[in-house]
Design an enzyme around this catalytic site. Structure first.
Site, mmCIF file in Angstrom:
data_model
loop_
_atom_site.group_PDB
_atom_site.id
_atom_site.type_symbol
_atom_site.label_atom_id
_atom_site.label_comp_id
_atom_site.label_asym_id
_atom_site.label_seq_id
_atom_site.Cartn_x
_atom_site.Cartn_y
_atom_site.Cartn_z
ATOM 1 N N SER A 32 56.355 -13.863 59.992
ATOM 2 C CA SER A 32 56.414 -13.213 61.304
ATOM 3 C C SER A 32 57.049 -11.842 61.140
ATOM 4 O O SER A 32 57.896 -11.645 60.255
ATOM 5 C CB SER A 32 57.285 -14.052 62.237
ATOM 6 O OG SER A 32 57.691 -13.276 63.340
ATOM 7 N N TYR B 156 64.884 -18.054 63.181
ATOM 8 C CA TYR B 156 63.441 -17.891 62.980
ATOM 9 C C TYR B 156 63.166 -16.870 61.866
ATOM 10 O O TYR B 156 62.352 -17.104 60.963
ATOM 11 C CB TYR B 156 62.846 -17.450 64.308
ATOM 12 C CG TYR B 156 61.353 -17.302 64.373
ATOM 13 C CD1 TYR B 156 60.514 -18.411 64.342
ATOM 14 C CD2 TYR B 156 60.775 -16.044 64.540
ATOM 15 C CE1 TYR B 156 59.134 -18.266 64.453
ATOM 16 C CE2 TYR B 156 59.407 -15.893 64.659
ATOM 17 C CZ TYR B 156 58.586 -17.001 64.610
ATOM 18 O OH TYR B 156 57.228 -16.850 64.724
ATOM 19 N N ALA C 40 65.040 -15.959 59.387
ATOM 20 C CA ALA C 40 65.429 -16.469 58.055
ATOM 21 C C ALA C 40 64.351 -17.408 57.524
ATOM 22 O O ALA C 40 63.956 -17.316 56.354
ATOM 23 C CB ALA C 40 66.766 -17.192 58.145
ATOM 24 N N LYS D 135 61.202 -17.516 58.392
ATOM 25 C CA LYS D 135 59.922 -16.825 58.182
ATOM 26 C C LYS D 135 59.918 -15.989 56.912
ATOM 27 O O LYS D 135 58.901 -15.911 56.215
ATOM 28 C CB LYS D 135 59.604 -15.951 59.405
ATOM 29 C CG LYS D 135 59.159 -16.769 60.628
ATOM 30 C CD LYS D 135 58.050 -17.740 60.292
ATOM 31 C CE LYS D 135 57.234 -18.171 61.475
ATOM 32 N NZ LYS D 135 56.243 -19.199 61.098
ATOM 33 N N ALA E 78 49.761 -12.769 68.265
ATOM 34 C CA ALA E 78 48.668 -13.289 69.100
ATOM 35 C C ALA E 78 49.204 -13.883 70.394
ATOM 36 O O ALA E 78 50.360 -14.309 70.465
ATOM 37 C CB ALA E 78 47.900 -14.363 68.330
#
Ligand code: NAI
Length: 320
Positions: free
Chosen positions: A151, A164, A166, A168, A196
């Site tokens: 991400s 999140y 870390a 990703k 998206a």
């Protein structure tokens, strides 16, 4: 006319395929001849609860279009069970799309251990468990294609997403090493950082922007990376809004601070800070040896008059 890319005879597992991006990948693979395992735990965006409806619905959609699909409702934390579903239904596993994800956003000072652990368990450990369960099958058949889902929050950081981010960026590290270990086995592993319209982004972006972020703009990249014709491995792509591009590391030429008979000092670092951080004539090391070699090449060089050797990486490690 160019020959269409098909996946006849291939078995693909898409995790978190009950909605959003995963659903789109599953439909696209199904339409192009792959047998699809549609995995989804069916919980909410925070990872609470479970439900079989989401995966079932996508399986029905694929079958309605003439495709082959089965549902799996296990958590990605139970990776073996997901792969077993593929083996039971279709007898093999060729492609794994690690896509399942949740969010538990909080500013760092309010982040609980549970918020941290759940994110690592679903994103990072889930992808590890699923991929490890598939790995030996891919190794034996000398074919495998794996996607990790990172991400922009992991690549650049994002307020309120320490857990999140870390997980990703951890997935990128995992992918980089799997690409190296898989290269001789024809197992390719690539990472995407998609953007998206989904339930994860619905409340954080305006509707007119979300309209331009259709999940079907991401799936073509995923399908190409997973095709047997695609040679790409160990790469990272940002993709969304109909656009896609490749990312790589960039390193400044840097500056050698080591002088004969002089200890290195924080003052020297301070005094050379602009040179250390200057990206003019930057290089793009693509492997750990390229990175190390350019550093070690400095060992045999005599310092210049002022004791400083400039630009150690300009002649080595270029990978345009
Ligand atoms: P989504 O919420 O629509 O889809 C994620 C799916 O994963 C859900 O259907 C959910 O039920 C499933 N899931 C969650 N935990 C699971 C578990 N333990 N086991 C099995 N399934 C589980 O979200 P979206 O946006 O489609 O996200 C897909 C992936 O893309 C995620 O990894 C997300 O972090 C990543 N991503 C999405 C971005 C976006 O702009 N939508 C941006 C960057 C990354």
């Amino acid at each position: 006319m160019s020959v269409p890319l098909t996946f006849d005879g291939k078995v693909v597992l898409v995790t978190g395929a009950g909605g959003g991006l995963g659903r789109e990948y599953a439909l696209a693979f199904g339409q192009r001849g792959a047998s699809v395992v549609v995995n989804d735990l069916g919980g909410n965006a925070k990872g609470e609860g479970k439900n079989s409806a989401a995966a079932d619905k996508v399986v029905e959609e694929i079958k309605a279009k003439g495709g082959k699909a089965v549902a799996n409702y296990d958590s990605v934390e139970d990776g073996e069970k997901l792969i077993q579903s593929a083996l039971d239904a279709f007898g093999r596993i060729d492609i794994v799309i690690n896509n399942a994800g949740i969010l538990r956003d909080r500013s760092f000072s309010r982040l609980s251990e549970l918020d941290w652990d759940l994110l690592q368990r679903v994103h990072l450990k889930g992808s590890f468990n699923v991929t490890r369960a598939a790995w030996n099958h891919m190794k034996e058949q000398k074919f495998g294609r794996i996607i990790m889902t990172a991400s922009a929050a992991g690549l650049y950081g994002n307020f309120g997403q320490a857990n999140y981010s870390a997980a990703k960026l951890g997935l990128l590290g995992l992918s980089n090493t799997l690409a190296i270990e898989g290269r001789k086995l024809n197992i390719h592993c690539n990472t995407i950082a998609p953007i998206a319209n989904s339930r994860l982004t619905q409340n954080i972006m305006p509707a007119d922007i979300l309209e331009n972020l259709k999940p079907e703009y991401v799936s073509p990249l995923v399908l190409w990376l997973c095709h047997e014709q695609c040679e790409e491995t160990g790469a990272l792509f940002e993709v969304g809004a109909g656009w896609m591009g490749k990312l790589r590391w960039e390193r400044s030429p840097g500056h050698v601070l080591l002088r004969k008979n002089h200890p290195m000092s924080p003052e020297a670092v301070r005094d050379q800070w602009d040179n250390i951080c200057d990206f003019k004539d930057a290089s793009h090391p693509a492997t750990i040896s390229e990175s190390l070699m350019s550093m070690l090449s400095m060992l045999n060089k005599e310092p210049a008059g002022d004791g400083l050797v400039a630009n150690p990486t300009s002649s080595l490690g270029h990978n345009p």
